[in-house]
Write a protein that holds these residues in place. Structure first.
Motif, mmCIF file in Angstrom:
data_model
loop_
_atom_site.group_PDB
_atom_site.id
_atom_site.type_symbol
_atom_site.label_atom_id
_atom_site.label_comp_id
_atom_site.label_asym_id
_atom_site.label_seq_id
_atom_site.Cartn_x
_atom_site.Cartn_y
_atom_site.Cartn_z
ATOM 1 N N ASP A 88 -71.151 -74.759 -18.738
ATOM 2 C CA ASP A 88 -71.322 -74.032 -17.481
ATOM 3 C C ASP A 88 -70.045 -73.953 -16.648
ATOM 4 O O ASP A 88 -69.948 -73.143 -15.730
ATOM 5 C CB ASP A 88 -72.423 -74.705 -16.661
ATOM 6 C CG ASP A 88 -73.725 -74.794 -17.453
ATOM 7 O OD1 ASP A 88 -74.309 -73.739 -17.727
ATOM 8 O OD2 ASP A 88 -74.122 -75.923 -17.812
ATOM 9 N N LEU A 89 -69.090 -74.798 -16.941
ATOM 10 C CA LEU A 89 -67.813 -74.777 -16.229
ATOM 11 C C LEU A 89 -66.730 -75.289 -17.164
ATOM 12 O O LEU A 89 -66.909 -76.323 -17.818
ATOM 13 C CB LEU A 89 -67.870 -75.645 -14.971
ATOM 14 C CG LEU A 89 -66.548 -75.849 -14.222
ATOM 15 C CD1 LEU A 89 -65.969 -74.528 -13.743
ATOM 16 C CD2 LEU A 89 -66.730 -76.810 -13.049
ATOM 17 N N VAL A 90 -65.623 -74.555 -17.238
ATOM 18 C CA VAL A 90 -64.478 -74.952 -18.058
ATOM 19 C C VAL A 90 -63.275 -75.168 -17.147
ATOM 20 O O VAL A 90 -62.963 -74.311 -16.309
ATOM 21 C CB VAL A 90 -64.131 -73.873 -19.106
ATOM 22 C CG1 VAL A 90 -62.931 -74.315 -19.952
ATOM 23 C CG2 VAL A 90 -65.329 -73.563 -19.987
ATOM 24 N N TYR A 91 -62.641 -76.309 -17.299
ATOM 25 C CA TYR A 91 -61.328 -76.539 -16.688
ATOM 26 C C TYR A 91 -60.388 -76.920 -17.824
ATOM 27 O O TYR A 91 -60.698 -77.825 -18.614
ATOM 28 C CB TYR A 91 -61.371 -77.667 -15.659
ATOM 29 C CG TYR A 91 -59.979 -78.129 -15.242
ATOM 30 C CD1 TYR A 91 -59.260 -77.451 -14.260
ATOM 31 C CD2 TYR A 91 -59.381 -79.233 -15.844
ATOM 32 C CE1 TYR A 91 -57.985 -77.859 -13.891
ATOM 33 C CE2 TYR A 91 -58.103 -79.650 -15.481
ATOM 34 C CZ TYR A 91 -57.413 -78.963 -14.510
ATOM 35 O OH TYR A 91 -56.150 -79.372 -14.157
ATOM 36 N N ARG A 117 -64.660 -65.609 -13.913
ATOM 37 C CA ARG A 117 -66.071 -65.795 -14.242
ATOM 38 C C ARG A 117 -66.345 -65.083 -15.566
ATOM 39 O O ARG A 117 -65.610 -64.165 -15.945
ATOM 40 C CB ARG A 117 -66.950 -65.214 -13.141
ATOM 41 C CG ARG A 117 -66.754 -63.716 -12.955
ATOM 42 C CD ARG A 117 -67.424 -63.191 -11.705
ATOM 43 N NE ARG A 117 -67.106 -61.779 -11.503
ATOM 44 C CZ ARG A 117 -67.333 -61.119 -10.370
ATOM 45 N NH1 ARG A 117 -67.885 -61.735 -9.342
ATOM 46 N NH2 ARG A 117 -67.015 -59.841 -10.254
ATOM 47 N N LYS A 118 -67.425 -65.469 -16.228
ATOM 48 C CA LYS A 118 -67.773 -64.773 -17.471
ATOM 49 C C LYS A 118 -68.498 -63.464 -17.161
ATOM 50 O O LYS A 118 -68.243 -62.435 -17.792
ATOM 51 C CB LYS A 118 -68.654 -65.647 -18.359
ATOM 52 C CG LYS A 118 -68.946 -65.008 -19.717
ATOM 53 C CD LYS A 118 -69.751 -65.922 -20.616
ATOM 54 C CE LYS A 118 -70.029 -65.252 -21.950
ATOM 55 N NZ LYS A 118 -70.833 -66.111 -22.841
ATOM 56 N N SER A 130 -67.911 -70.267 -15.267
ATOM 57 C CA SER A 130 -66.570 -69.901 -14.802
ATOM 58 C C SER A 130 -65.547 -70.738 -15.554
ATOM 59 O O SER A 130 -65.877 -71.782 -16.128
ATOM 60 C CB SER A 130 -66.426 -70.147 -13.300
ATOM 61 O OG SER A 130 -67.377 -69.414 -12.568
ATOM 62 N N ILE A 131 -64.301 -70.282 -15.526
ATOM 63 C CA ILE A 131 -63.217 -71.016 -16.168
ATOM 64 C C ILE A 131 -62.017 -71.103 -15.236
ATOM 65 O O ILE A 131 -61.634 -70.105 -14.616
ATOM 66 C CB ILE A 131 -62.817 -70.377 -17.526
ATOM 67 C CG1 ILE A 131 -61.638 -71.158 -18.160
ATOM 68 C CG2 ILE A 131 -62.480 -68.899 -17.376
ATOM 69 C CD1 ILE A 131 -61.317 -70.719 -19.588
ATOM 70 N N TYR A 132 -61.462 -72.293 -15.105
ATOM 71 C CA TYR A 132 -60.233 -72.546 -14.355
ATOM 72 C C TYR A 132 -59.141 -72.885 -15.365
ATOM 73 O O TYR A 132 -59.291 -73.846 -16.136
ATOM 74 C CB TYR A 132 -60.400 -73.727 -13.398
ATOM 75 C CG TYR A 132 -61.308 -73.489 -12.222
ATOM 76 C CD1 TYR A 132 -60.791 -73.325 -10.934
ATOM 77 C CD2 TYR A 132 -62.691 -73.460 -12.364
ATOM 78 C CE1 TYR A 132 -61.618 -73.144 -9.832
ATOM 79 C CE2 TYR A 132 -63.536 -73.273 -11.276
ATOM 80 C CZ TYR A 132 -62.992 -73.110 -10.014
ATOM 81 O OH TYR A 132 -63.820 -72.928 -8.928
ATOM 82 N N VAL A 133 -58.051 -72.129 -15.370
ATOM 83 C CA VAL A 133 -56.934 -72.373 -16.285
ATOM 84 C C VAL A 133 -55.720 -72.779 -15.461
ATOM 85 O O VAL A 133 -55.219 -71.997 -14.644
ATOM 86 C CB VAL A 133 -56.629 -71.132 -17.142
ATOM 87 C CG1 VAL A 133 -55.451 -71.403 -18.074
ATOM 88 C CG2 VAL A 133 -57.858 -70.745 -17.964
ATOM 89 N N ILE A 147 -71.881 -69.149 -10.735
ATOM 90 C CA ILE A 147 -72.110 -70.206 -9.742
ATOM 91 C C ILE A 147 -70.862 -70.363 -8.890
ATOM 92 O O ILE A 147 -69.753 -70.506 -9.413
ATOM 93 C CB ILE A 147 -72.437 -71.539 -10.449
ATOM 94 C CG1 ILE A 147 -73.732 -71.412 -11.257
ATOM 95 C CG2 ILE A 147 -72.541 -72.678 -9.437
ATOM 96 C CD1 ILE A 147 -73.982 -72.573 -12.192
ATOM 97 N N PHE A 148 -71.057 -70.328 -7.565
ATOM 98 C CA PHE A 148 -69.926 -70.589 -6.671
ATOM 99 C C PHE A 148 -70.438 -71.028 -5.314
ATOM 100 O O PHE A 148 -71.369 -70.440 -4.765
ATOM 101 C CB PHE A 148 -69.033 -69.361 -6.492
ATOM 102 C CG PHE A 148 -67.828 -69.645 -5.636
ATOM 103 C CD1 PHE A 148 -66.731 -70.313 -6.161
ATOM 104 C CD2 PHE A 148 -67.821 -69.298 -4.285
ATOM 105 C CE1 PHE A 148 -65.638 -70.620 -5.366
ATOM 106 C CE2 PHE A 148 -66.731 -69.593 -3.481
ATOM 107 C CZ PHE A 148 -65.628 -70.265 -4.021
#
Length: 621
Positions: A84-87, A220-221, A163-166, A226-227
């Motif tokens: 559900d969340l990628v960092y 986001r995908k 969502s993904i944070y890079v 979610i935010f």
């Protein structure tokens, strides 16, 4: 060999961006071997055998995985696990090597003397040497192709609201954003977050502004994601105008009273924007792990990300997990976590860190062939000494080749070894062979009759051999060799001399002697280098020395009273921190290790981890 290949998406080719759909991405990734990337993506993610090494605490969905990002994604996709969340905080293509300090522990007998004298351990007196953890050495195009494949794999296991944070820096971030626009869509780009750390020491003698920021891209995908806004306290209360949603105008507007006056209120906090002022970790921070990851991020940074883009009970993943900040904070905040890293030191660090946090999780290892030493970088460093007669920098041999050996009857033999730091080179396949026989063999400036190609994985050996036979226009023999055979022949386990005694309260296992050839060699190299440098400067060098028993080389001891083989179960364990204090079953103490470990039940086997992370398991008769 992979068990099978798993598609990134149900239909990878039609409707899915793959390099050639967006002109800008073609320019970013343009180089002579782009077809290899396309072929790998069409083939899918390699799915390997996965072994469960240990279950810590109760059975749970939390995972600590040793393996590469793409193969970990293949496992998750095969098991139907969505995140559900990628960092991710991947290497930055900065051209730097990252090392950790390896500290010798106190000899238990000496530690007893310190305890008797009630003296504190002085950190300045500790003996340590550095070991390279990984090398962030990339050609830009290779790095971007590697990142492109990783991003595609990650997207394939993200939930619909994920969502993904890079996390990147100014060196490579703008290139990666173009890739993310293609993989996730420009419409799904949400923010460019600037992490600013004011506490970085500034130098006056530089020729440009000091760098004290890094960049985090948030995507986001899908549209539904979610935010939650994050609020932080302000030092001084301030007057803030109230706002409300205007349905007709479709936007937020200032709230007014019946007379048309703006309504104000006293605010004690503010909503966080895209400039994050969060101090980075200094060398003495309590959060720092024993291995002192140079790039370890502060927990407060991950707390903000996880609180903003996930809810309790959802799954957070970090595919370049390092010291385990993401997993630890996720567990603290009531989220499920998946920690992935290729280095054994990362797995051990996060395992011990999570155990101290009373987390429940499983440790898995992906059997992809690259986890032969502590990490791929150390394997690459070792290879030059393992291939008999290998010479580096041979005239007429390009950098494509790892080096060359000389055979008495046929002369110079170029040797190819895949770069284990680069997923793209791990599988020897037809595109790679095609490049070698139709380009690299032609470009050799030496009269070679034979070349040797080492591989970790091979796509289809019979098909490759037929391809070589049908397409090799030269008279050179092409010999294929399995690199794993070479590496397994030289792995030497540490030697543990111990005895187990029945006592009135249970069982006592005492370590009498510990010998680690790898560590002794490393210490000897450190001493030789240090002595030469000291002599050159006219100084006296104080070498690292170890006792006859060698117990200073031990970091962790555990016994398993439940299983004689297969998955490890730590019935009880002792970890010795770098100051010599004992952490017993995840609980920190101010006690010193006495060279023993106590268990209520009869131990069936013992595990000893040395200070560099090598683990040895022995059965107890």
């Amino acid at each position: 060999m992979p068990i099978k290949y798993i598609p990134y998406y149900p239909n990878t080719v039609e409707g899915q961006a793959i390099l050639d759909n967006i002109t800008r991405t073609q320019r970013v990734l343009r180089y002579r071997e782009n077809d290899k990337v396309y072929d790998r993506i069409k083939r899918g993610m390699p799915y390997y055998e996965v072994e469960t090494l240990e279950t810590v605490g109760e059975q749970s969905e939390n995972l600590v995985i040793r393996g590469e990002c793409i193969s970990a994604c293949a496992y998750l996709k095969e098991k139907g696990i969505k995140v559900d969340l990628v960092y991710i905080d991947p290497p930055f293509a900065s051209g730097a090597d990252y090392a950790k300090k390896v500290y010798l522990r106190r000899n238990p007998k000496l530690a007893e003397k310190f305890a008797a004298a009630e003296q504190e351990m002085d950190i300045d007196e500790l003996k340590a040497f550095e070991e390279k953890m990984y090398g962030d050495i990339w050609q830009k195009e290779d790095y971007l192709n590697w990142m492109y494949e990783n991003l595609l794999a990650i997207k394939s296991i993200m939930s619909e609201t994920a969502s993904i944070y890079v996390h990147l820096d100014s060196n490579i971030g703008h290139y990666v954003k173009i890739l993310m626009d293609e993989v996730f869509g420009q419409d799904n780009f949400l923010n460019e977050i600037i992490w600013h750390y004011e506490n970085k020491f500034k130098f006056e003698f530089t020729t440009s502004f000091n760098r004290d920021t890094e960049t985090i891209f948030l995507y986001r995908k899908n549209q539904e994601h979610i935010f939650k806004h994050i609020k932080i306290p302000v030092k001084n209360k301030r007057m803030q105008n109230e706002v409300t949603w205007d349905k007709e105008r479709g936007k937020m507007v200032t709230k007014k009273d019946a007379d048309g006056n703006v309504i104000y209120y006293q605010s004690e906090d503010k909503i966080v924007g895209t400039l994050w002022n969060i101090a980075r970790l200094n060398s003495m921070a309590k959060e720092r792990q024993d291995y002192e990851y140079a790039t370890q991020k502060p927990e407060s940074l991950l707390e903000r990300i996880i609180n903003a883009s996930s809810n309790e009970g959802l799954t957070v993943v970090d595919f370049f997990g390092g010291s385990g900040v993401t997993a630890k904070v996720s567990n603290d905040l009531g989220r499920k976590f998946i920690h992935v890293d290729i280095g054994i030191n990362s797995i051990q660090t996060v395992r011990d860190r999570l155990k101290e946090s009373k987390a429940n999780f499983q440790i898995l290892e992906i059997k992809d062939g690259v986890s032969l030493f502590r990490n791929p970088q150390q394997t690459m460093d070792k290879l030059a000494t393992l291939i008999p007669g290998l010479q580096k920098g041979v005239k007429g041999i390009s950098n494509f080749w790892f080096g060359a050996i000389t055979e008495s009857k046929i002369g110079i033999v170029p040797v190819y070894v895949p770069n284990l730091l680069n997923t793209q080179e791990k599988v020897l396949d037809i595109p790679t062979i095609n490049t070698i026989i139709n380009q690299e063999l032609q470009n050799l400036e030496v009269n070679a009759k034979k070349v040797i190609l080492y591989y970790i994985d091979i796509d289809d050996q019979k098909a490759l051999e037929k391809f070589i036979k049908d397409n090799n226009a030269t008279e050179m023999e092409v010999e294929l060799k399995d690199l794993k055979n070479l590496l397994h022949d030289v792995v030497i386990e540490d030697i543990i001399d111990f005895k187990t005694t029945k006592t009135k309260d249970g069982y006592e296992t005492e370590i009498i002697k510990f010998i680690s050839d790898r560590l002794i060699q490393k210490i000897n190299e450190f001493n030789q280098k240090g002595n030469l440098q000291s002599v050159a400067k006219g100084k006296t060098f104080n070498p690292i020395s170890i006792s006859e028993g060698g117990l200073e080389l031990i970091e962790l001891i555990a016994v398993d009273c439940q299983n004689i083989e297969e998955q490890w179960h730590s019935t009880t364990e002792i970890k010795i921190d770098k100051l010599g204090y004992v952490i017993k079953d995840g609980v920190k103490t101010k006690e010193f290790w006495d060279g023993k470990i106590i268990s209520d039940k009869k131990p069936l086997r013992i595990k000893v981890r040395n200070i560099s992370g090598d683990e040895t398991i022995k059965a107890i008769e």
